[in-house]
Design an enzyme around this catalytic site. Sequence first.
Site, short mmCIF file in Angstrom:
data_model
loop_
_atom_site.label_atom_id
_atom_site.label_comp_id
_atom_site.label_asym_id
_atom_site.label_seq_id
_atom_site.Cartn_x
_atom_site.Cartn_y
_atom_site.Cartn_z
N HIS B 43 15.81 99.69 84.48
CA HIS B 43 17.00 100.52 84.28
C HIS B 43 17.93 100.49 85.50
O HIS B 43 19.14 100.40 85.35
CB HIS B 43 16.57 101.96 83.98
CG HIS B 43 17.71 102.87 83.65
ND1 HIS B 43 18.21 102.98 82.37
CD2 HIS B 43 18.47 103.67 84.43
CE1 HIS B 43 19.21 103.83 82.38
NE2 HIS B 43 19.40 104.27 83.61
N HIS B 90 21.05 105.65 75.50
CA HIS B 90 20.09 106.74 75.66
C HIS B 90 19.11 106.67 74.50
O HIS B 90 18.87 107.65 73.80
CB HIS B 90 20.79 108.09 75.77
CG HIS B 90 20.45 108.83 77.01
ND1 HIS B 90 20.36 110.19 77.11
CD2 HIS B 90 20.14 108.36 78.25
CE1 HIS B 90 20.02 110.52 78.33
NE2 HIS B 90 19.89 109.44 79.04
#
Lengths: 91, 747, 230
Positions: B43, B90
């Site tokens: 990430h 998300h």
Amino acid sequence: MRAVSKAAGYKATVTVTLKPSILDPQGEAIGHALQNMGVKGIKSVRIGKHIELEIEGGEEKVLRAKLEEISKELLSNPVMENFHLDLQAGG
Amino acid sequence: MKAKEFALTLGLSAGEYDQIEKGMGREPNENEIGMFSVMWSEHCSYKNTRRELRKFPTTGPAVLVKAGEENAGVVDAGDGLALAYKIESHNHPSAVEPFQGAATGVGGILRDIFTMGARPVAFMDSLRFGRPEAKGDDGKRTRSLIKGVVSGISHYGNCVGVPTIGGELVFDQAYDGNPLVNVFCLGTLRHDQIRRGAAKGVGNPVFYVGAKTGRDGLAGAAFASRDLTEESKADRPAVQVGDPFVGKLLFEACLELYARPDLVVGVQDMGAAGLTCSTCETASRGGSGIEIELDLVPQRETGMTPYEILLSESQERMLIIVHKGREAELKEIFARWGLDAAEIGTVTETGRVVVKEGGKVVADVPARILADDAPVYEREAKVPAKLAERQKLDLRKILPAKPKVREDLLKLATSPATGSRRWVWNQYDHMVGLRTVVRPGGDAAVLRVEKPGGGWVHVAMTLDGNGRWCAQDPREGSKALVAEACRNLACAGAVPLGLTDNLNYGNPHDPEIFWTLREGVEGMAEACRFFDLPVTGGNVSLYNQSPAGPIHPTPVVGVVGKVEEGVRLVPGILGKGGGVVLLLGTQESGGLGASLYLQEIHGVLAGKLGKVNLKAEKELHQLMRSVLKLKGVRAVHDVGEGGILWALAEMTFGEESGGAEVEIPCGSNERPEEALFGEGAGRILLEVDEEAVTGIEGLAKEAGVGCYRLGKTGGDIFVIRCGVVKEKWAGKELKDLFHNSLPKVLE
Amino acid sequence: MRFAVVQFPGSNCDQDCVHALQILGQEARLVWHQETKINPEEAVILPGGFSYGDYLRCGAIARFSPIMAAVKVAAERGQVVVGICNGFQILCEAGLLPGALTRNEGLHFRCETAPIRVETPTTRFTSAYVTGQILQIPIAHGEGCYRASPDVLQELEARQRILFRYCNPEGEVVAEANPNGSSHAIAGICNARGNVLGMMPHPERCCEPEMGGVDGRGILLGAAGVGRSL
């Protein structure tokens, strides 16, 4: 040993609250507002839900199990919330 | 070896641990390992994809802030105006808690944009779920995910007063159990307002502003490795809760702060790994160090450990560095907005992030190693074993002997997969801000944006993804996406300025998945180069799998463009009648490979898209922009999924729209279904005045693009002819099905 | 007319109101919620948004903010006060208008252009229109379902204090056209004196053709006292 396990009717109260570590924006906003209004001594505000159910008669033990299930599956979100069940004969 | 074991439980590899130890010159402590585990995750570091991402074109005359430099890319929109925009995923948080997952996704991308100094002016969302109409638990779960995600976006976006003006919503079994929630935000600013996230000037104070820190978002893996009772585990879930009210206060306060001349040195939002990430990235960018004291960090809970404070993902927090001596100004602004602003440390010359608790050092790491020295991997790539088989398509085995086009179109109109998305965007405030010129529901959304010197610039934007195309041919599928996004912009008369991408894939350690990712990136890169479209940043989301398997490879692109001077914006739906229907592009349909039609009507995912003709696309887009400057153009709609018949049908679905009577060309070797539902070629449909036809034909001829007259509009029935097929539908029949399909399954 | 547009921390239609008023040739200034003064010659707008996050009840916290005391005084002095969307909710919470706004019957936030019917042209806010005129005005709210006691509703009806009702495109007041389930399809009401207006639809969002229409101009100009001269 408890005498009553069956009644003609019940009242159940389910209180749903956020788990302690979960942020409660509603509570924060209200706490802040109270502070701005000059109310002193309030350390924190947490908001939950109060759910009342009226139920036909039946066996308390069965009913309690059923209500626990409903509270877990629908009334609360187990990822973020805890619940407390209160079941009383009458009503 | 205790430190190494701990590192392994946090997801670092043995090799990575060794590299850390070597870089630090000693054994790292628990806090430091925690910091590395997050900063060196995919990430934050893109360690699995960085090599691939380098293939994107990232420069161009319009690029003001390049991909990877800051929180979001910035492009020049002329007249001193700049646009900051980015897409982010998300997915995993939304799968666990759809409402908060989606809401915090919106909050996160909002912070990325205003961190750049921009005022956020629009959101879009690209959402993918399983099938809501599925029976049993699958359908039930999917429906509750959809409702949760849409409410979460609505909750956050509406409250912060930034309109959500478009996006996409896709239902496909491939996303069952692993929904995709990609959120996009656009902000506007003057060139001179661009803010950087660098910590400079030794001695300058480092401020923490916004919400207090709690134990939000702490990764489950970390807990599993420590002594926690069952009870305390239950009380420490990873769910982050968004507070849009504080989000709104934070961006207003920050924008006010930025407006003070020479006050702010650097700004960084606290997203993933909050304090850790923001301190080491700002220090690394500034070539400096930062020293902070954790006791000064505003905390929501008691008894938090340094590890917890450093890794917390509490929302609505920012790190701001101001010039020494200007502290009071910052404090005054944040106090006015009712927000915490705590001076937690200073910029140093050491090049290290030093974290203290009660004056005692609890972590001390070279900023550059933490922020920039994550390993970069070359993953193994392998062509999926079954790909060639999946790409075969034998229509004789699938299509009925006699076409059933009437039923087919009714089925498409009934399917939630193709139905009106009004149910979704009605829940989003898409008008607040008085900028929304073209509302959701069309090919591209259009905003008007104030020019620094007065007057308006019109900005068009679109989000596009197509997992089906990319599953069947990752390279051509990704190219087609970029082409489609640019075509959508062309339908609003806009020239694309920049692209942001969200790469949603499965586990990169699976060589077949890594191969599809690489193909996808290369396809997108090729198309971007062809369209002179710089990639200005984005997001990578890997490990998108459920027990049933990985999702479709799903790159999603967000393209932002500027509407050309002289363009007249027209709707995507027909008027009451009296117009001519024209087709721009080619008469060829591109075939049924990987089509929505085969999936929705025949339950088959097979074949692949035809090769994308980028040159023809570019010419078509240029023509489209010129045509929109002519008088007499009434409606424009791009031919996408569902092919030309579905595109035409969609044009009749406006509340006031009349019907149409058209003849659709059918090649001699072609099944009518291919001509009607093929989605592999770039084409655009127009409704125009009779008087405008000659002018448009002339422009098309000059541009070398096909222009075909298909029929006329009017009446209240929809009539088509195509080869042997001749069918009609009452306009209302289709319209009602289309508008009710989604509410029907979700309400 | 000079307008004071009140800015609560979570207001998000404040700038929109200022923009619309300026387009209409009016002067407008933003007034921070912690200020305590409204000038005697000013008209007040309480704009849309989420004043204080509105987590408890919409407008519940806003009514206690310092500026609201000044707004009350202004209303009592007969100055014009317009509450739009969240502003309407605040006016009800503050007791400047009767009733309350509760969660939409469909439970969803709704944002769309909703036709509303002008019920009476005899107020300053509606003097630009005729009875029965249909206005296309955007709504954007999750809690716009107007509720009041039967007495209050009767009073509102009898005194023609209901200025706007939700209707279908033909102007009929029918259940399907009521976006939030409001009693008597109420979209906007005024106080007995006629100087305080509360409405859920957003007139400031439809004052320019590029924003999809200009039906809201009459309301804002009416508030400015320019009504009929439109």
